[in-house]
Write an enzyme that holds these catalytic residues in place. Sequence first.
Site, PDB file in Angstrom:
ATOM      1  N   ASP A  76     -44.818   3.445 -12.803  1.00  0.00           N
ATOM      2  CA  ASP A  76     -44.968   4.493 -11.997  1.00  0.00           C
ATOM      3  C   ASP A  76     -44.052   5.490 -11.718  1.00  0.00           C
ATOM      4  OD1 ASP A  76     -47.792   3.770 -11.824  1.00  0.00           O
ATOM      5  OD2 ASP A  76     -47.362   2.556 -10.124  1.00  0.00           O
ATOM      6  N   ASP A  91     -52.526   5.550  -8.566  1.00  0.00           N
ATOM      7  CA  ASP A  91     -52.551   4.196  -9.614  1.00  0.00           C
ATOM      8  C   ASP A  91     -53.445   3.417  -9.291  1.00  0.00           C
ATOM      9  OD1 ASP A  91     -51.248   2.500 -11.551  1.00  0.00           O
ATOM     10  OD2 ASP A  91     -50.433   1.522  -9.721  1.00  0.00           O
ATOM     11  N   ASP A 149     -46.933   2.167  -7.229  1.00  0.00           N
ATOM     12  CA  ASP A 149     -45.738   1.188  -6.577  1.00  0.00           C
ATOM     13  C   ASP A 149     -45.135   0.465  -7.728  1.00  0.00           C
ATOM     14  OD1 ASP A 149     -47.964  -0.121  -7.655  1.00  0.00           O
ATOM     15  OD2 ASP A 149     -47.688  -2.058  -6.610  1.00  0.00           O
TER      16      ASP A 149
END
Length: 715
Positions: free
Chosen positions: A608, A411, A604
């Site tokens: 996600d 990410d 995080d």
Amino acid sequence: MTGASAVTHEVVLDIEGMTCASCVGKVERALGGVDLVESAAVNLVTRTATVRTAADDPDALIRAVERIGYGARRHRGEPAEDEPATYRRRLWVAAPLTVAVLLLTFGTSAAWSMWLAWALATPVQFYAGWPFLRSAWRSARHGTTGMDTLVAVGSLAAYAYSVWAVLSDAGGHYFDTGAVIITLVLLGKTLEARARVAASDASRALLERAATDATVLDGDVERGIPVSDVHPGMLVVVRPGEKVPADGVVREGTSWVDLSLLTGESVPVDVGPGDEVVGASVNGTGRLVVFVTTVGANSQLAQIVRLLQAAQGSKAPIQRLADRVASVFVPIVLALAAATFLGWWLAADAGPGAALLHAVAVLLIACPCALGLATPAAIMAGTGRAAEIGILFREADVFEAAHRIDTVLLDKTGTVTQGAMTVTETFPVNGASEDALLASAAAAELGSEHPIGRAVVAAAGEAGLAIPAGRDHTITPGAGARATVDGHEVVVGRPEELPAAMGERADAMAGGGLTPFAVWRDRIPIGLIGVSDPLKPEARAAVGALSTMGLRVRLVTGDRAATATAVAERVGIPEVAAEVMPAGKVDEVRSARSGGRFVAFVGDGINDAPALAEADLGIALGTGTDVAAAAAGVRLLGGDLRGVGDALRLARRTYQVISQNLFWAFAYNVVMIPLAVFGVLSPVWAAAAMAGSSITVVLNALRLRRFRPDRITRA
């Protein structure tokens, strides 16, 4: 095992009397047979059983364990006995007496020497060897067998034959054999127990890092109390160099805190009024007054310890073969020893004494201690070392998953970048002013947990703008926010379907590494806002380390393609998937897996979590949300991206050690048992080899304690 009810309880028991892998299997089967038990996992290293059951009745579980000859009690957090000390006391008695028996056996042929050897060997057999005899008798009473059965039968056979030889004046005793067997097994058990303590002391070491005393502020008076008396709502004073006694929020003072005891990262964190601090962290140079919010079992340190203990108590899939073998191993060995005795006595025309020695060698060489210790010892050492450097593995199957990972999806926001966004550029249109544009966006984003939303609200506050009240707030993950502000519908979202001039400006922002978004009022665009998110300073090194490991690295983000590409180029990521919604991240994981790849996803944020759960291995950064951490198999307590490579390297190395240990345990028996059957190994050498095999697998596991994380090595 029967059906479960709506509520599941987790009961942890201390188990006494387990010595090998076959013991583990018996206890697990006994616990699994109790009504309403969903699962039972027994750990030979920690001597504990973790039971998930719909009935909160530990007494039924304890009775089930006791019925098969083992002891059980509710877990108290400390061992039932000091096992190394118990073995060591008996070893101090056995060793000198065994040396004396050996001197008598090989130093003189006088008739009286047999009687003295008998006298000296008796305390070795029945005092030093008592733990093995007691355990074997318990097993026999309940119709079961274990490693101690093999030791007890082997040593008693040599002792009993020797007594008969002395009383019948047949000549040729084997008191030395029985004594040496017990002494060598005790030596092995002592060293093995010490090594197991070293492998399993991580959770205890974490708890020892907590403060023991606290200074409470009562009005203007400071007084010291034990940390156990601290409760939420208290104000505590933390002086320079002291440990923070509990989780809380800074009320007064500025300083920095060292979180390396918890996260493994040596970089201090600046704190001031309003900042959260964690219990067991060390205060720097300033005096802090902290409002206590969480203590005891709910503190972050306690949660970390619980996660660590859960991982150490879990069982790796690779262990299943060893469990199946161990369940039938001891009865087969007993039958093989009997066949060896009869074969040498009747077929090979050896005397009963010589035949007995060959049978005893078979019993001793086949003890399945190494088989039972191979996996749990490595898991204990690997998870313990990981916890020391700020990495938490949720379950033991993480090691097998990490061994297969060949693709890492990262990410962007908060993972590759710092997630501390700031408003860098505004571009108002259609008569809106910069202040009106920012205030409208802040009104719609008020209450949002997304870094962009927080950045907009913070920028409006820093500019001294009055943020108008909004209602009917709607936050769409990955898309934006919507609210009614002063009677107008305000939408903040992706810069899509905009007039040409605004589109060009958005592209220019993205090309410069900014994340642009648009603001609409009553469906009319009123401007663009560009936010910047600095890269983490270690991001490029972290990506390079993953690539060096042979991993395919890809950036997956909901940001515009131009922004994502600019970030990827700066950190060295060759592949980018941009403008991906949260559900699209799951699709990216599935797409990679459908191509035969094994995928780790690193993130995080709340958005996600689905991808973290879908991946073969989810890795959550500790600076993110609790939702992300709960969905991941690996949790990094800090925010250093290099921890991803550290976690994968340590997990892979742990899996390698497990594989090495299991190979050694199986190979040892495959090679040594035939040697004992055919008379190549004596009982003395068999006992030494058996003890050595257990020590070998534990010492091999302890090599994991020397693992050096990349981020600390570089620092």
